[in-house]
Enzyme design. Structure first.
Site, PDB file in Angstrom:
ATOM      1  N   CYS A 171      -2.685   1.156   5.099  1.00  0.00           N
ATOM      2  CA  CYS A 171      -2.876   0.439   6.584  1.00  0.00           C
ATOM      3  C   CYS A 171      -4.355   0.491   6.828  1.00  0.00           C
ATOM      4  O   CYS A 171      -4.771  -0.662   7.420  1.00  0.00           O
ATOM      5  CB  CYS A 171      -2.123   1.239   7.680  1.00  0.00           C
ATOM      6  SG  CYS A 171      -2.593   3.261   7.462  1.00  0.00           S
ATOM      7  N   HIS A 205      -1.568   5.803  11.462  1.00  0.00           N
ATOM      8  CA  HIS A 205      -1.336   4.492  11.054  1.00  0.00           C
ATOM      9  C   HIS A 205      -2.485   3.748  11.562  1.00  0.00           C
ATOM     10  O   HIS A 205      -3.305   4.305  12.327  1.00  0.00           O
ATOM     11  CB  HIS A 205      -0.096   3.961  11.743  1.00  0.00           C
ATOM     12  CG  HIS A 205       0.241   2.613  11.255  1.00  0.00           C
ATOM     13  ND1 HIS A 205       0.161   2.061   9.785  1.00  0.00           N
ATOM     14  CD2 HIS A 205       0.758   1.586  11.876  1.00  0.00           C
ATOM     15  CE1 HIS A 205       0.664   0.775   9.548  1.00  0.00           C
ATOM     16  NE2 HIS A 205       1.004   0.526  11.087  1.00  0.00           N
ATOM     17  N   ASN A 223       0.657  -5.717  13.370  1.00  0.00           N
ATOM     18  CA  ASN A 223       0.857  -4.585  12.497  1.00  0.00           C
ATOM     19  C   ASN A 223       1.161  -5.315  11.182  1.00  0.00           C
ATOM     20  O   ASN A 223       0.826  -6.354  10.835  1.00  0.00           O
ATOM     21  CB  ASN A 223       2.367  -3.984  12.891  1.00  0.00           C
ATOM     22  CG  ASN A 223       2.768  -2.759  12.258  1.00  0.00           C
ATOM     23  OD1 ASN A 223       1.826  -2.130  11.463  1.00  0.00           O
ATOM     24  ND2 ASN A 223       3.801  -2.104  12.665  1.00  0.00           N
TER      25      ASN A 223
END
Ligand SMILES: *[C@@H]1O[C@H](CO)[C@@H](O)[C@H](O)[C@H]1NC(C)=O
Ligand SMILES: *[C@@H]1O[C@H](CO)[C@@H](O)[C@H](O)[C@H]1NC(C)=O
Length: 356
Positions: free
Chosen positions: A162, A302, A322
């Protein structure tokens, strides 16, 4: 009609939507079983012919159902976040954390908390005054997506990079803002090549990556020159396949308690990268997250790109991109309330500059 029947019917008939909000009363395990059957075939889960795995996933699924009920009960307005079944709903919390998130992100980020190198642009004299001046002309909303400087939502799959996705997304946006051309850059280059303690699909952090890119003047290749594979591999940064795009400074800051400055950065600089706690996003379908999202630094797991904000409604929110594909949340995006470090969004925010 009962909610559950509605949900089940919707799940069966709505082939166009992969995520359905549901509300289920407790002590209805037969219905849970039926709902799970539909869920498994709907998502074509690989374990549908494996009884042990099936049973284990059913437990995770039931846990999600109860959590969905609890979280939907807290909705206070039409705009509040709502929860329901997603492709992740059959995972236990531990699996979700292990397969989708990076529980070590906070300990990695910890190293940058007092690292002055990363703060150089926010700590220069005169900066404070400039910042105050800028705060005066902040519009009620700003969505960089409407300015064509945000690339399409990506899917990181089971690769825990991520940090690389988010940093590259910001580089793409900054190139687009500066040059007027939106192009995709290589996430795989970062996964395979970034040193500085980064471990490809097994973890890393935004600030270490930006620092590596900045310190070594690493050329950032186009996505087409170094396409994504979804796994960590050998670095193929071939100097002949070069690029003129480079990182030219960045900041890595905490905006806890001063989110209006984060908004100012979003307006005056561009989209930024942020570390977050995404544990409660497992069953997120849409709306603004205001509760149930611990903002502690130690909970960061994240990374996402903040591409805008909206202060015009009753609940001001960030527009967050995202990297779980376009089917997650609202076309791959989610919304987080501004002002109290919800999901830890203000703990570690990176803004990058590029040259080419
Ligand atoms: C379902 O998954 C199997 C493999 O697990 C695959 O072969 C099949 O094509 C999938 N079907 C659909 C409709 O996606
Ligand atoms: C900047 O824009 C020009 C003209 O559209 C284009 O040829 C060039 O590749 C762009 N540079 C980058 C780094 O995107």
């Amino acid at each position: 009609m009962e909610w559950k029947t509605v949900a089940l019917a919707l799940l069966v008939i709505s082939l166009g939507f992969l995520a359905i909000p549901i509300r289920v009363p407790p002590d209805t395990s037969t219905e849970d079983v039926n709902l799970f059957k539909t869920y498994v075939s709907y998502y074509n889960k690989s374990y549908r012919h494996n009884p042990d795995e099936y049973e284990r996933k059913f437990k995770g699924f039931q846990r999600s159902l109860r959590q969905i009920e609890r979280m939907n009960r807290l909705r206070s307005t039409q705009q509040s976040a709502y929860y329901g079944l997603t492709e992740f709903s059959d995972l236990s919390e531990e699996e979700f954390l292990r397969l989708t998130l990076r529980p070590d992100l906070s300990s990695r980020g910890e190293r940058h908390k007092n690292d002055r190198h990363h703060h150089r642009q926010h700590r220069t004299p005169g900066e404070h005054l400039n910042r105050i001046k800028r705060l005066i002309k902040i519009p009620t909303k700003n969505d960089w997506r409407t300015k064509h400087v945000v690339t399409p939502v990506r899917a990181q799959g089971s690769c825990g990079a991520c940090w690389a996705y988010t940093a590259v997304e910001c580089i793409e946006s900054m190139v687009a803002i500066k040059n007027g051309t939106l192009r995709s850059f290589s996430v795989q280059e970062m996964i395979d090549c970034a040193r500085n303690g980064n471990l490809g699909c097994n973890g890393g952090d935004i600030c270490s990556l930006l620092s590596w890119l900045d310190d070594y003047g690493v050329p950032i290749l186009a996505e087409s020159a170094y396409p994504v594979t979804g796994t960590s591999g050998t670095c193929l940064l071939d100097r002949s396949k070069t690029s003129t795009v480079r990182v030219a400074g960045f900041t890595c800051d905490s905006y806890v308690g001063s989110e209006e400055e984060l908004i100012a950065t979003l307006v005056n600089h561009g989209p930024v990268a942020a570390a977050v706690n995404a544990l409660t996003w497992q069953n997120y379908l849409g709306g603004i997250i205001q509760f149930h999202c611990d903002g502690a630094f130690s909970m960061l797991n994240h990374a996402v790109q903040i591409v805008g904000y909206d202060n015009s409604g009753p609940i001001p929110f960030y527009i967050v991109r995202n990297s779980w594909g376009p089917l997650f949340g609202d076309k791959g995006y989610l919304y987080i309330a501004i002002g109290s470090n919800i999901c830890g969004i203000a703990n570690q925010v990176a803004a990058v500059d590029v040259i080419f």
